[in-house]
Design a protein around this motif. Sequence first.
Motif, mmCIF file in Angstrom:
data_model
loop_
_atom_site.group_PDB
_atom_site.id
_atom_site.type_symbol
_atom_site.label_atom_id
_atom_site.label_comp_id
_atom_site.label_asym_id
_atom_site.label_seq_id
_atom_site.Cartn_x
_atom_site.Cartn_y
_atom_site.Cartn_z
ATOM 1 N N SER A 38 16.324 -8.248 12.540
ATOM 2 C CA SER A 38 15.253 -9.144 12.992
ATOM 3 C C SER A 38 13.896 -8.537 12.732
ATOM 4 C CB SER A 38 15.437 -9.447 14.477
ATOM 5 O OG SER A 38 14.367 -10.232 14.957
ATOM 6 N N ILE A 39 13.769 -7.227 13.009
ATOM 7 C CA ILE A 39 12.486 -6.557 12.759
ATOM 8 C C ILE A 39 12.146 -6.588 11.282
ATOM 9 C CG2 ILE A 39 11.312 -4.330 12.862
ATOM 10 C CD1 ILE A 39 12.901 -3.748 15.414
ATOM 11 N N ALA A 40 13.154 -6.291 10.420
ATOM 12 C CA ALA A 40 12.903 -6.288 8.974
ATOM 13 C C ALA A 40 12.516 -7.666 8.474
ATOM 14 C CB ALA A 40 14.155 -5.784 8.245
ATOM 15 N N PHE A 41 13.232 -8.687 8.988
ATOM 16 C CA PHE A 41 12.925 -10.049 8.549
ATOM 17 C C PHE A 41 11.518 -10.446 8.975
ATOM 18 C CE2 PHE A 41 12.783 -14.566 9.742
ATOM 19 C CZ PHE A 41 12.878 -15.136 8.479
ATOM 20 N N ASN A 42 11.183 -10.184 10.248
ATOM 21 C CA ASN A 42 9.856 -10.558 10.733
ATOM 22 C C ASN A 42 8.762 -9.826 9.972
ATOM 23 O OD1 ASN A 42 10.859 -12.344 12.650
ATOM 24 N ND2 ASN A 42 11.069 -10.727 14.206
ATOM 25 N N THR A 43 9.041 -8.539 9.673
ATOM 26 C CA THR A 43 8.041 -7.768 8.920
ATOM 27 C C THR A 43 7.848 -8.347 7.520
ATOM 28 O OG1 THR A 43 8.628 -5.790 10.171
ATOM 29 C CG2 THR A 43 7.406 -5.476 8.133
ATOM 30 N N SER A 44 8.963 -8.636 6.844
ATOM 31 C CA SER A 44 8.878 -9.183 5.486
ATOM 32 C C SER A 44 8.216 -10.549 5.477
ATOM 33 C CB SER A 44 10.290 -9.277 4.875
ATOM 34 O OG SER A 44 10.908 -8.010 4.836
ATOM 35 N N ARG A 45 8.583 -11.378 6.462
ATOM 36 C CA ARG A 45 7.977 -12.695 6.522
ATOM 37 C C ARG A 45 6.471 -12.590 6.742
ATOM 38 N NH1 ARG A 45 9.782 -16.668 11.222
ATOM 39 N NH2 ARG A 45 8.628 -15.068 12.377
ATOM 40 N N THR A 46 6.080 -11.650 7.594
ATOM 41 C CA THR A 46 4.655 -11.456 7.836
ATOM 42 C C THR A 46 3.931 -11.045 6.563
ATOM 43 O OG1 THR A 46 5.099 -10.829 10.129
ATOM 44 C CG2 THR A 46 2.969 -10.192 9.227
ATOM 45 N N ILE A 47 4.577 -10.143 5.805
ATOM 46 C CA ILE A 47 3.955 -9.697 4.545
ATOM 47 C C ILE A 47 3.794 -10.860 3.576
ATOM 48 C CG2 ILE A 47 4.293 -8.232 2.525
ATOM 49 C CD1 ILE A 47 5.672 -6.230 4.377
ATOM 50 N N VAL A 48 4.878 -11.689 3.438
ATOM 51 C CA VAL A 48 4.822 -12.825 2.516
ATOM 52 C C VAL A 48 3.744 -13.808 2.957
ATOM 53 C CG1 VAL A 48 6.100 -14.821 1.664
ATOM 54 C CG2 VAL A 48 7.221 -12.583 1.782
ATOM 55 N N GLU A 49 3.730 -14.120 4.268
ATOM 56 C CA GLU A 49 2.757 -15.088 4.756
ATOM 57 C C GLU A 49 1.336 -14.582 4.588
ATOM 58 O OE1 GLU A 49 3.885 -15.834 8.724
ATOM 59 O OE2 GLU A 49 5.598 -17.115 8.224
ATOM 60 N N GLU A 50 1.118 -13.309 4.904
ATOM 61 C CA GLU A 50 -0.226 -12.771 4.756
ATOM 62 C C GLU A 50 -0.654 -12.757 3.291
ATOM 63 O OE1 GLU A 50 -0.137 -8.972 6.554
ATOM 64 O OE2 GLU A 50 -0.281 -9.750 8.623
ATOM 65 N N GLY A 51 0.310 -12.481 2.361
ATOM 66 C CA GLY A 51 -0.030 -12.514 0.932
ATOM 67 C C GLY A 51 -0.416 -13.902 0.479
ATOM 68 N N ALA A 52 0.335 -14.926 0.939
ATOM 69 C CA ALA A 52 0.007 -16.291 0.559
ATOM 70 C C ALA A 52 -1.354 -16.696 1.100
ATOM 71 C CB ALA A 52 1.089 -17.243 1.061
#
Length: 866
Positions: A38-52
Amino acid sequence: MRFKSPLGLIARPNLSLRTELILLLGAIVLLATASLGSIAFNTSRTIVEEGAVRAVGVVANARKQALIRFLSDQRVRAAAVLETVSVGCAPDETICIRRILMGFGASESASAVQLAYRNRPPIIVGDDTVPFPEAATPAGDQIARFVSDQTPRYYVIQVRDVLRDGEMVITLRADIDGVNSIFNDRYGLGESGETFLTDARGAFLTLPRYPTPTGDFYANDGQAIGSCLTGNDAEVLGRGYRGVPVIQGFRYTPEIGGGCIMVHMDQAEAFAPTRQLRMELIRVSILLGIVAIACSILFAQLISRPINRLRDRARSLQAGDFDSPVPAKGFAEVRMFAETFAAMASSLRNSRMELEKSNEQITSTLESISDGFIALDREWRCLYINHVATTLSRGSREELIGKNLSEWFAENLGSTAGAELERGMRERTRVHFEEYYAPFDSWFEVDAYPTGDGLAVFGRDVTERKRFNERLQQTQRLESHGVLAGGIAHDFNNLLTGIIGNASLALEESPAKPIRGWLQNVVAAGEQATALTRQLLAYAGKGPFVTQPLNLSELVRETSHLVQTSIPQTVQLHLQLAENLPVIEGDVAQLQQIVMNLVINGAEAIGEGRTGSVTVTTCLQEIDRIYIQQTFAPEEISPGAYIVLEVTDTGCGMDEPTISRIFEPFFTTKFAGRGLGLAATIGIVRRHKGTLKVYSVPGQGSSFKILIPAGASERAGSPLARNEQTPRGSETILVIDVEEVVRRTARATLERLGYTVVLAENGAKGILRFRECSAKVSLVLLDLTMPGMPGEEVLERLKAIRPDVPVILSSGFSEMEVTRRLSGKGPASFLQKPYTARQLAEQVRSVLDEFAEPRNPPKHFRAENR
């Protein structure tokens, strides 16, 4: 009892330790894997969203820069055209100007160009159907002004130049198509992205990619467009004008008069990589869970065996086995747990030993305290009692342990003690009380505290303290009675001064025998009344007091001849007088009064017609502090040598209520009597710095024991004989007295003897009279006790006016009391009230004669004691 795993929801009574460990470890690993995934997914999602979101912001910045650059270049070129016209064409060369403007309009794809030149009519090339706006100075950084309320939409760029002969303004009007090329570029925004430009009202300046749901031309982006139009730049997540979740980037553009550059990108497209990441993490988590379960099975097998051995050892420890060894095989953690278990077993063994030692210390403490201690349970049974409590209860520990409290003190459990203890047990609160226990004839002070098992009761015997307080209260009561008696005696002495003085004055002026006899009776009655007031003053400790060294045995022997005739013949007087006693400092008359009062009271206690005896004993006794504490109040006397005078009778005796009142003035048990004998006795004893103790039992007689400090002085000589002739004089005497009868008596006496008398009825008027005739006044007769301004203050003021004036103080109190009050203030003499005319005349003449010798001032404070 089965081992319980830390997770109580997993452990079941029918599961083994190994199974519980497998389930527990598997659950922990799965939980950890799920948490990490869950931590890895949330971190990755945050990175993707912030990049977009950052990409949308970059596109917004690029569009704004491209728009400003496009408009700025046109403005620069317009300024160059303006310069070319002003240099290359004359003001009236319209063809030249039009040619330049047409070339500029064609190069800029402008719909029209206008030149306002030197206050002449403007020159327009291109479409002149649409009016040009008036020339105005741009606000701030504004480059162009867009017009959206006309079709087709267009924008205007104005450049002005001020010349010597006027102002020249060039205006470029161009369609929005040139700007559309900037916003139609969707690079970096994917398939769903778009950019568009709005004016300051939020209306579309460039056409959006998608149609609006309402068909109007406003970008209804909710908070995004509102925030942008207020001057903010940001990237936010929200719903666009289509109602679809998008990433919104907006830049406020003051260069076009307050519009906004909006960039939209659908969130579904922008965040698409997160869905693929979620599936990858699910597959990895399942694989890790399978591996974790396998590992937990192996790990549980290794741990369960030594744990089972420790469980068996715990059961033996529970059974009381503190000495068997603890198995310590297995992993380091298991061995550490085994060592901890062994330390716990050792600590339990030591704690049990410490508890036994603590119990011994508590018992030792309770046995060493001065209070009695009893521990009671909730059924009022004795659990423990110390030796002091066994002594106070007159029983043994073996008899009292286990017995109910009502079996010990059945007589008192229904009284205050029982009620207070019951309240402390019921309300679980501390109680404190004092109780008299008749079977032991003792007072007890008790404090009880609630405990977990019942009550802890502390008690102490306070009988001696109670009796001491009673003696102290009696002493204080006698002192208050003394103050009252002294005041009464003083007022009587003032009245007797007028009676005796006037009677003695009339006696000297009346030689006739019948009248003279009557006056002598008046004087005699007055002297008897004087003796009565002296008894009151003696009780108050303020009577006349003239001490001299004397032997108490000799005084008793001489007084016995006088008192023998005053007691019935059926009562025998026995003297047991010690020889060679140390002398005491005492007043002969007052000590004789004590002996006579006590002997006569003892004889009257025996009763008329009944046989009995009164014994008078004298001796020397050494008194220590312990004897004082047991017999007297501590402040009455101090340790040392005392001469004892004890009078014992075989009369009817007295009870406690009678003993407590016998020293009160006017209290008597006789049918006839004033009740002043014993009251005066206690006052005389106090003035001799002694004390008195009464012992009496009803039906067995009474004993009065007086202790007077022993001295070492020799006996004094005899007083001087008195002059029988009444002295006379011619001086002026100031009489200051509050009593009118005293003033009249003094005036009549002194004027009869040749003196001039000035009267004053209080201190203030006396000072006024003295100021008026201080040179004539030879002597002042001053009353000590006056309302308003007391005699002490009057004396000071008289001395301040004339320091050498002789003053005779007169008072109903004794010389000793006056000396105490006027120490160091310098009166010449003292005259005790009541006094006769002769005593007043002698005292006045004596003081005047003494002050008449200038080289021989008075050396001492002389007194006339009568």
